[in-house]
Write a protein that holds these residues in place. Structure first.
Motif, short mmCIF file in Angstrom:
data_model
loop_
_atom_site.label_atom_id
_atom_site.label_comp_id
_atom_site.label_asym_id
_atom_site.label_seq_id
_atom_site.Cartn_x
_atom_site.Cartn_y
_atom_site.Cartn_z
N ASP A 111 1.05 -1.16 0.06
CA ASP A 111 0.20 0.02 -0.06
C ASP A 111 0.93 1.47 -0.24
O ASP A 111 0.58 2.06 -0.45
CB ASP A 111 -0.97 -0.08 1.33
CG ASP A 111 -1.95 -1.04 1.15
OD1 ASP A 111 -2.45 -1.58 0.01
OD2 ASP A 111 -2.55 -1.44 2.36
N GLU A 112 2.37 1.15 0.50
CA GLU A 112 3.05 2.28 0.78
C GLU A 112 4.06 2.24 -0.62
O GLU A 112 4.51 3.58 -0.88
CB GLU A 112 3.81 2.29 1.76
CG GLU A 112 2.89 2.43 3.19
CD GLU A 112 2.01 1.14 3.57
OE1 GLU A 112 2.65 0.01 3.25
OE2 GLU A 112 1.26 0.96 4.22
N SER A 131 8.60 4.50 -5.29
CA SER A 131 7.86 5.79 -5.03
C SER A 131 8.83 6.04 -3.46
O SER A 131 8.41 7.32 -3.30
CB SER A 131 6.70 5.31 -4.75
OG SER A 131 6.24 4.42 -3.62
N GLY A 132 9.42 5.22 -2.96
CA GLY A 132 9.96 5.56 -1.73
C GLY A 132 11.04 4.74 -1.43
O GLY A 132 11.53 3.75 -2.03
N SER A 133 11.83 4.94 -0.27
CA SER A 133 12.75 3.84 0.12
C SER A 133 12.17 2.44 0.37
O SER A 133 11.25 2.46 1.02
CB SER A 133 13.85 4.40 1.24
OG SER A 133 14.60 3.43 1.82
#
Length: 343
Positions: A111-112, A131-133
């Motif tokens: 989800d993240e 989208s992120g680390s």
């Protein structure tokens, strides 16, 4: 020189599927390049073949739990992602398994965390932007990327790490170091042998056979490595004192010789200088080693760049002869196998 010159027949039962316990109970095949003398021992007796003043150079890289899974956005199809190299905080070079995972395709990890295929390289290699680390995601969900010839389950992932693994970033373990235990390191130090550390983040290309007929046409893989000023000074002082610099594994050897090449290119009188960055050094027979005096290593795959490197160190015919003897004596081969000490 042909790639087939580095081929040999290995019975499948000689490929070690599981590591031995304790780590240092593996066998040790010792070969003296000057005299041709051969000794058969165990790794826990390594100190018997070392001298006060020797310097062991170990690769302190730590293996990433780099095998992760994602779903295709829209269809939900499963995609296997094997992370190879971090190219920035959120960009990774990776091997991607699955159909139609082309440029622009979006993947969902959780989800993240989502991802997008930014660029397609040769074969299944991809440049992926997350989208992120994904460090926390890997720690929680990632699996250890064991080599393709190991089919047994590894119950303890730490068994594919060296006891001194410190700098995370490898897609594979520096397997010659897997034989060391903390007690063996202490025993060796008590003999007056010193240890120092380099970092080389191992890529999966390490396990790939050379497919070109001419090994010189093979495109060698780039790997990030670092040799600190403190380690460089220790190596220089060891050499000046007439003692041996012993590479623990081909990855340490590759780092040492990269630092030696950097010293030559810089016009330095030192045998090595500090380095930090990618190395593409390709060591084939005919290469003259400048930093490495002896090498601890495992038994390598046929037609691989690694068997070519040890052939450059000890001679192709010699290595193939030693390998044949090891097969006859039922030594265990490859990542979880036994060790050689070429001195």
């Amino acid at each position: 020189m042909k790639t087939t010159d580095f081929d040999y027949e290995l019975p499948l039962e000689r490929i070690a599927q599981t590591p031995l316990e304790p780590r240092d109970s593996s066998r040790l095949f010792v070969y003296d390049r000057k005299t041709g003398k051969i000794d058969h021992s165990h790794f826990y007796n390594l100190s018997d073949f070392l001298y006060p003043g020797d310097l062991l150079v170990l690769n302190q890289t730590r293996v990433l739990p780099a095998r992760i899974y994602a779903r295709k956005d829209g269809t939900g199809g499963l995609v296997e992602v094997l992370l190879l190299r971090r190219l920035g905080e959120q960009n990774w070079e990776a091997l991607v398994g699955g159909k139609k995972v082309t440029q622009g395709k979006k993947l969902i990890l959780s989800d993240e965390i989502q991802a997008e295929i930014v660029e397609c390289y040769e074969g299944s290699r991809r440049l992926i932007h997350f989208s992120g680390s994904i460090d926390d995601f890997m720690k929680k969900n990632g699996q250890m990327p064991l080599p393709p010839y190991i089919h047994s389950r590894l119950d303890n992932p730490e068994r594919y790490q060296t006891v001194y693994a410190h700098e995370t970033g490898s897609a594979a373990a520096p397997t010659a170091g897997l034989h060391f235990t903390e007690s063996l390191i202490e025993k060796i130090q008590e003999k007056g042998v010193r240890f120092t550390y380099v970092t080389l983040h191992v890529g999966l290309d390490t396990f790939q056979p050379v497919t070109e007929d001419d090994p010189e046409q093979h495109k060698i893989h780039q790997e990030w490595c670092e040799l600190s000023p403190e380690t460089a000074e220790l190596i220089v002082q060891t050499k000046k004192a007439g003692h041996r610099v012993i590479a623990v594994g081909t990855t340490s050897a590759r780092t040492l010789e990269s630092a030696a090449l950097a010293a030559k290119n810089a016009g330095s009188d030192a045998c090595v200088i500090p380095i930090s960055g990618d190395t593409g050094i390709y060591i084939l027979p005919g290469y003259q080693f400048k930093a490495v005096d002896a090498m601890i290593t495992n038994f390598h795959l046929p037609k691989s760049t690694l068997i070519m490197m040890v052939s450059a160190f000890a001679g192709r015919e010699t290595i193939l002869s030693l390998y044949r003897q090891a097969i006859d004596l039922q030594y265990r081969f490859f990542s979880f196998g036994d060790a050689m000490f070429l001195q």
